[in-house]
Design a protein around this motif. Structure first.
Motif, mmCIF file in Angstrom:
data_model
loop_
_atom_site.group_PDB
_atom_site.id
_atom_site.type_symbol
_atom_site.label_atom_id
_atom_site.label_comp_id
_atom_site.label_asym_id
_atom_site.label_seq_id
_atom_site.Cartn_x
_atom_site.Cartn_y
_atom_site.Cartn_z
ATOM 1 N N ASP A 30 -115.378 -5.175 60.378
ATOM 2 C CA ASP A 30 -116.009 -4.114 59.590
ATOM 3 C C ASP A 30 -117.526 -4.216 59.678
ATOM 4 O OD1 ASP A 30 -116.403 -2.010 57.786
ATOM 5 O OD2 ASP A 30 -114.667 -2.603 56.605
ATOM 6 N N SER A 34 -119.456 -0.959 61.309
ATOM 7 C CA SER A 34 -120.333 -0.242 60.381
ATOM 8 C C SER A 34 -121.677 0.108 61.016
ATOM 9 C CB SER A 34 -120.551 -1.068 59.108
ATOM 10 O OG SER A 34 -119.354 -1.135 58.360
ATOM 11 N N ASN A 141 -106.868 -1.443 60.049
ATOM 12 C CA ASN A 141 -106.438 -1.441 58.649
ATOM 13 C C ASN A 141 -105.042 -2.016 58.488
ATOM 14 O OD1 ASN A 141 -108.813 -0.279 57.680
ATOM 15 N ND2 ASN A 141 -108.074 1.797 58.022
ATOM 16 N N SER A 157 -110.022 -6.291 50.726
ATOM 17 C CA SER A 157 -110.496 -4.990 51.192
ATOM 18 C C SER A 157 -111.929 -4.747 50.730
ATOM 19 C CB SER A 157 -109.585 -3.886 50.667
ATOM 20 O OG SER A 157 -110.036 -2.620 51.105
ATOM 21 N N PHE A 161 -115.352 -4.092 53.005
ATOM 22 C CA PHE A 161 -116.315 -3.009 52.839
ATOM 23 C C PHE A 161 -117.716 -3.560 52.575
ATOM 24 C CE2 PHE A 161 -112.686 -0.129 52.237
ATOM 25 C CZ PHE A 161 -113.167 0.993 52.892
ATOM 26 N N SER A 162 -117.803 -4.603 51.734
ATOM 27 C CA SER A 162 -119.110 -5.169 51.407
ATOM 28 C C SER A 162 -119.791 -5.747 52.641
ATOM 29 C CB SER A 162 -118.952 -6.266 50.345
ATOM 30 O OG SER A 162 -118.367 -5.748 49.168
ATOM 31 N N TYR A 165 -121.014 -2.927 54.791
ATOM 32 C CA TYR A 165 -122.282 -2.335 54.367
ATOM 33 C C TYR A 165 -123.457 -3.245 54.733
ATOM 34 C CZ TYR A 165 -119.589 1.177 51.908
ATOM 35 O OH TYR A 165 -118.728 2.213 51.620
ATOM 36 N N SER A 291 -118.994 -1.711 46.132
ATOM 37 C CA SER A 291 -117.745 -2.257 46.678
ATOM 38 C C SER A 291 -117.438 -3.638 46.108
ATOM 39 C CB SER A 291 -117.803 -2.306 48.210
ATOM 40 O OG SER A 291 -118.860 -3.116 48.650
ATOM 41 N N SER A 295 -114.124 -4.278 43.594
ATOM 42 C CA SER A 295 -113.063 -4.924 44.366
ATOM 43 C C SER A 295 -112.023 -5.586 43.456
ATOM 44 C CB SER A 295 -113.651 -5.948 45.345
ATOM 45 O OG SER A 295 -114.382 -6.941 44.646
#
Length: 341
Positions: A30, A34, A141, A157, A161-162, A165, A291, A295
């Motif tokens: 991720d 990103s 995913n 998850s 995401f964190s 970013y 995020s 979470s």
């Protein structure tokens, strides 16, 4: 937030202990992709293609960009059941993730060859890059249930995401001086390298593909049949049907905002390229905070309250974006969007 006690952390560590490498490598993927989402899809290349490659005096750039994104997502939506079936029945999930990732990297690197007026070439490369990214996410995913226990999937998850970013922020920071000096071809090569480098751990440590005697053709046919049977079964369920319809509607809204937000900021509010990158760095920081903050509540409250809270915030963001008149107001709206992203 509340810290884990030694006992709680020990239990958590025990639950995922043997999968730590897999979870870290999953999160790093991720982090890698990103850079594409931020630099290519959301900020720098979006504005570059619309204004420089096509020209947007009469809205032609927005039209070509929208067509490319729409076509790529249509291809992903139509091909995913077939390729998902192939992955499921032949055990080639990791191989397909690698294939999609290579397609995306090659297309992004190809952006460096584009010149003003290369509308069709750019269009084809955008479609390829976005198919590679969005198509690959289908398989990426699907690893989550395999590497994290059910009661920690919300947290894992959220970590993904964190970390993602954080990857967006880093790639935007690298892109900023290159954009200011007009070296845009170097930005596209940077993103391709960023994606290639940080996706390597996923291909080293995520669970291996399982061998199967099923041929690719047979797997594709079984995948289509299974997808159709599953869709019919799910559609008969009231809650599942509501989920599919509502998700289609709000996800379409969110994606539309993302793929046109930079064009809106540049065209309507006069943001320059450097200002756009700074704006989206702020958005990514806000999204990272959001995020992390949401979470654990995803596991403790359940996902529905978290989704509803985020959508309420985004509804306010959309209305505010329509009403604002100045750059300073748009900065505030963008920060709110990031928190709910």
């Amino acid at each position: 937030g509340k810290k884990y006690t030694s006992e709680k952390w020990g239990k958590f560590s025990g639950d995922i202990g043997e999968n730590k490498k897999q979870i870290i490598s999953w999160c790093l993927f991720d982090f890698a992709n990103s850079s594409y989402s931020a630099v290519i899809a959301a900020v720098v290349f979006q504005v570059y293609y619309i204004n420089v490659i096509v020209g947007n005096a009469a809205g032609a750039g927005d039209l070509w960009w929208g067509r490319a994104i729409s076509l790529s997502m249509l291809i992903v939506s139509l091909s995913s059941p077939i390729l998902g079936g192939i992955a499921g029945y032949t055990g080639l999930r990791k191989h397909l993730l690698a294939l999609y990732t290579v397609i995306c990297i090659a297309a992004v690197a190809g952006f460096s060859l584009l010149t003003p007026g290369s509308i069709l070439s750019g269009f084809i490369l955008i479609v390829m890059a976005n198919v590679g990214m969005e198509g690959g996410l289908v398989f990426y995913n699907s690893f989550l249930p395999q590497i994290a226990p059910v009661n920690y999937q919300g947290r894992v998850s959220g970590w993904g995401f964190s970390v993602g970013y954080a990857g967006s922020i880093l790639s935007l920071l690298i892109a900023l001086p290159l954009a200011k000096s007009g070296r845009f071809e170097h930005i596209w090569l940077m993103v391709a390298l960023f994606l290639a480098l940080f996706s390597v751990p996923a291909f080293l440590f995520l669970p291996r593909d399982k061998q199967s005697d099923t041929t690719t053709f047979q797997a594709g046919l079984m995948g289509i049949k299974k997808a159709w049977e599953t869709l019919r079964e799910v559609w008969r369920g009231k809650e599942a049907r509501k989920f599919l319809v509502s998700y289609m509607i709000y996800e379409d809204g969110v994606n539309t905002v993302i793929v046109f937000s930079s064009s809106l900021a540049a065209t309507t509010f006069g943001f320059l390229q450097g200002e756009l990158i700074a704006l989206y760095i702020m958005v990514q920081v806000a999204a990272l905070v959001g995020s992390f903050a949401l979470s654990k509540p995803t596991d403790t409250w359940g996902p529905k309250p978290v989704v509803c809270l985020s959508l309420l915030l985004w509804s306010l963001v959309s209305i505010s974006a329509f009403l604002v008149q100045r750059k300073s107001q748009f900065w505030l709206v963008a920060g709110m969007a990031g928190l709910g992203l």
